[in-house]
Structures are given as C-alpha cells and as structure tokens.
Design a protein around this motif. Structure first.
Motif: not given
Length: 437
Positions: A315-320, A325-330, A352-356
C-alpha cells in the motif's frame, strides 16, 4: 559443356528526392561502404554517382525516405525479366547474417543472487521469460552463477524454467564484474541463446552492459514491456526522449537480444512446487589471482530502522507538487499510518527536498506494483506513470479533471486534496473503530 553464366540483377544508383531530407545527422553517409556520400552545409547528402555501387544501404538507413534507387530504362527491362521469371538476387551478406542468427535458440534469465538469496526480480523475469519462450517454441533456461547455489535451480524450475545452467565455484561467492563476465560470455558463446534477460538492479546493469559489449550485441535497458514480433524478434519497450514517449526497440541483426527490466515491472509468476527440470553443470575455471578486485566486507542496510522499502510495499500513499510544502506530507503520513502503507512521492516532490530520493516513484526512482496506490496532487507525467501504472488499484486525487493521472486511475477524485485526504483518513479511522476493515 559449360554452365550458362547467370545474369545478375542490375543495381541502380542512389539519388535524393527533393524536399524530403530532414538533416538527420548523416546516417546515409555513415553506412555507405564506398564513401560515395558527401554532406552539404545544409546537412543534405550529395551522392557521387561514379562511386555508388547501388548497395541500397543509404536508402534503408534514411528515416525520412529521402533517398531512392534510380535505374536506366535498360536496367528496368532486365529487372522486369527477373520478376517475370521469379528470379531473385541472393544477398550473400544477408544470407550470412541469417545463418549466424539461426544458430541462436532459447531464452535465458540471469538469476541474480547474494549469498544464495535470489533477487525477486529474477523470478519476475522467469515468468516473463516463460511467456517469451512459449511464443518462440524454445526452452527457458535459468543461469545461476555463485557458490553454494544449487538450491536455486529447484526454485527456478518452480517458477517456470525448463533447465538451469549452474556455475558453482568459490570464486563466484561474491559478485565481481570480471569473473561473472567471463562466465556469462563463456556460456553465451557455447550455448548461443537468442534472448538474455537480466534485472535492472545494480548488479544486472553492471553485468549486462559488460556482457553486451563483449559479445558485440545490443542491449535495451530498463524495459517496461517485452514481446515477440511476427519474425520471432524480441520487442523491447521502454520510455524514450526523457520519458515523453514509449519506444519499442528491436535488435534483429545481432544475437543474443539482451534486455534489463526493473523490479516490480513484471508480475510475479505463480510458484508451482514439485516442478522439475534439467540441471546443466558448467565450469569456468578462473584463478583468484587473476581477478583485480577483492570483496573485503559486505555492508547491508536490511537492519536499518529508518529505511522504507517503497518498491516492496503493498500500500502506497504518494504526494506530488500539489502538496505545496514539505510540512503537508504529515497529512499523507497520517493516512498511511491508518492504512498500514508507506509514503512515496513524485520526482518533483523529491527534487523540492520534501522526500528522500529512496521514496521516489517513477522512471528515475522506484518501480512499484502495490495492491493500492493513492496518488495525491500528482499530475501524472509519463515519467511517473511508468513507475506505478501496474498497481492493482490506483486512486487519484487531483483538482484538475484533465490531469493525465486519471487516464490510468481505477478511481478518480476531482477535488482539493487538503479536504479529501483528511476526510479519507477520518473515514478509515471510523471503519477501523467499527471493526469493518
């Protein structure tokens, strides 16, 4: 009584068709065996008629059909006579190529292993190789190189292989390019397979390129699709031009036909325990002293607590870019925790540096095949699609109803992800509280 002299089919002269040349980069000049083509300042060919031998190579090489063969009326009369009597001039060069190619039979899959533990991509390729071998009517062979790896032959049979070439020697205990290259090339030169498949892993990419160079054949890397055409050639599909199109690449003039395929691109075949095959023991004596590299220590990250295996997740939840912003990945982490999923992202999110980087899904990241893939704020560029389009269920959330991601989605939600994702999280929590999940 002397035999009558056979009349040869006349050859014409190459000439350019006005207005068709696209200045492709002097392909016609590069294939001319007699240096009969010069290039103008505009990049168009100038045919030197006195040098042209009518071999037709420049005409075949032109991608725009800007060259043709010109025949005199006398030659056209002779050609018409050939066609009337069913005569055909034999191209000795083409016949020799066909003879060489005909000697190659069978589909091979290189079984990548480390300390006797086979990489999952090897079994995925065994399933794909089984389909190719059935279409060609040839056996499927597993190539196993290592030390103490006899048990992998039985595993290969259970996943569809008919036979296994086993090279078992202490010199192959750890992967090193030199000895594995020598072993693979020896096997290929001896048994002549028509197709060789390897995983597009670190090991596979390193070995495949070296082998293709040594045996002088073509290699298509990072394939996303494999098939057989009407002539029995391997069709190798992969992203091209930066991932903007899908290209099908052929290697019809050389053997073996080699391709690497990324993990999770091909479906995992069903394992059939008890299935048997033939083990062919091969030896490739290589003195340890002749190898320039030594493996001093093997460092593994399997025990690293902060590592997340996106490629192997169900199961994967992916963001683009739509996360802003990085904070919204929470917000995605919260949904993933409720679902027992991992969080991934598109290239734009990683850049953008939001994820490794190890969380990136797509052409330049990981190829995934989860049961459920939730794409949040991802437009769906083809570079991303090739990495996740084979997921069992794709749920896309995007405010743009024309986003390409909806073309591959199983379910699409047109709306603001900052409202939709929290609502999904709340709904999952409620279902879990009621015990309905």
């Amino acid at each position: 009584m002397t035999e009558p002299v056979k009349q040869k089919k006349p050859r014409g002269k190459a000439r350019i068709i006005a207005g068709k040349c696209i200045a492709c980069g002097a392909r016609c000049q590069s294939v001319c065996p007699v240096n009969g083509v010069e290039m103008s300042e505009q990049g168009e060919p100038i045919i030197e008629a006195e040098k042209c031998i009518g071999c037709d190579k420049c005409v075949k090489a032109c991608p725009a059909g800007a060259l043709e063969m010109f025949y005199t009326p006398e030659k056209l009369t002779i050609i018409a006579s050939f066609e009337k009597h069913g005569c055909e001039e034999v191209d000795e060069e083409d016949l020799e190529r066909r003879r060489k190619i005909a000697a190659y039979k069978g589909v091979w899959v290189f079984i990548e292993q480390n300390d006797g533990d086979a990489a999952k991509v090897s079994w995925e390729l065994t399933g794909a190789g089984r389909e190719l071998a059935d279409q060609l009517g040839v056996p499927l062979s597993a190539v196993i190189i290592g030390s103490g790896v006899e048990h992998l032959a039985d595993l290969a049979f259970s996943y569809g292989a008919d036979q296994a070439y086993l090279v078992n020697d202490p010199v192959f205990r750890q992967y090193r390019t030199e000895p594995f290259l020598e072993a693979m090339c020896q096997l290929i030169n001896q048994h002549k397979p028509e197709v060789v498949l390897m995983g597009a892993s670190g090991m596979g990419r390193d070995l495949a390129g070296a082998v293709a160079t040594r045996v002088k054949t073509g290699l298509t890397a990072d394939c996303t699709g494999l098939g057989i055409d009407a002539k029995g050639n391997l069709m190798q599909t992969r992203p091209a031009f930066g991932g903007n199109i899908m290209a099908t690449i052929m290697c019809d003039r050389f053997r073996p036909q080699m391709a690497t395929v990324r993990p999770h691109v091909m479906p995992m075949p069903q394992q059939k325990s008890g299935r048997t095959g033939t083990v062919i023991h091969e030896s490739c004596p290589i003195p340890e002293a002749s190898i320039f590299t030594r493996v001093l220590e093997v460092i593994t990250d399997k025990s690293a607590k902060d590592k997340v295996d996106v490629a192997g997740a169900e199961f994967i939840v992916s963001g683009g870019r739509g996360l802003l912003a990085k904070e919204n990945f929470a917000m995605l982490e919260e949904l993933a925790e409720e679902l027992g999923a991992v969080v991934g992202g598109s290239r734009s999110a990683v850049d953008a540096g939001w994820l490794p980087q190890d969380r990136q899904v797509g052409q330049t990241g990981k190829t995934v095949r989860p049961k459920i893939y939730i794409a949040c704020g991802i437009s769906g560029a083809i570079q991303h699609l090739v990495g996740m389009q084979d997921s069992d269920v794709i749920i896309a959330i995007n405010r743009d109803p024309e986003a390409p991601i909806f073309e591959v989605a199983t379910f699409g939600i047109v709306g603001d992800l900052f409202q939709v994702v929290p609502a999904l999280t709340a709904q999952v929590r409620e279902m879990k509280a009621r015990g309905t999940t």
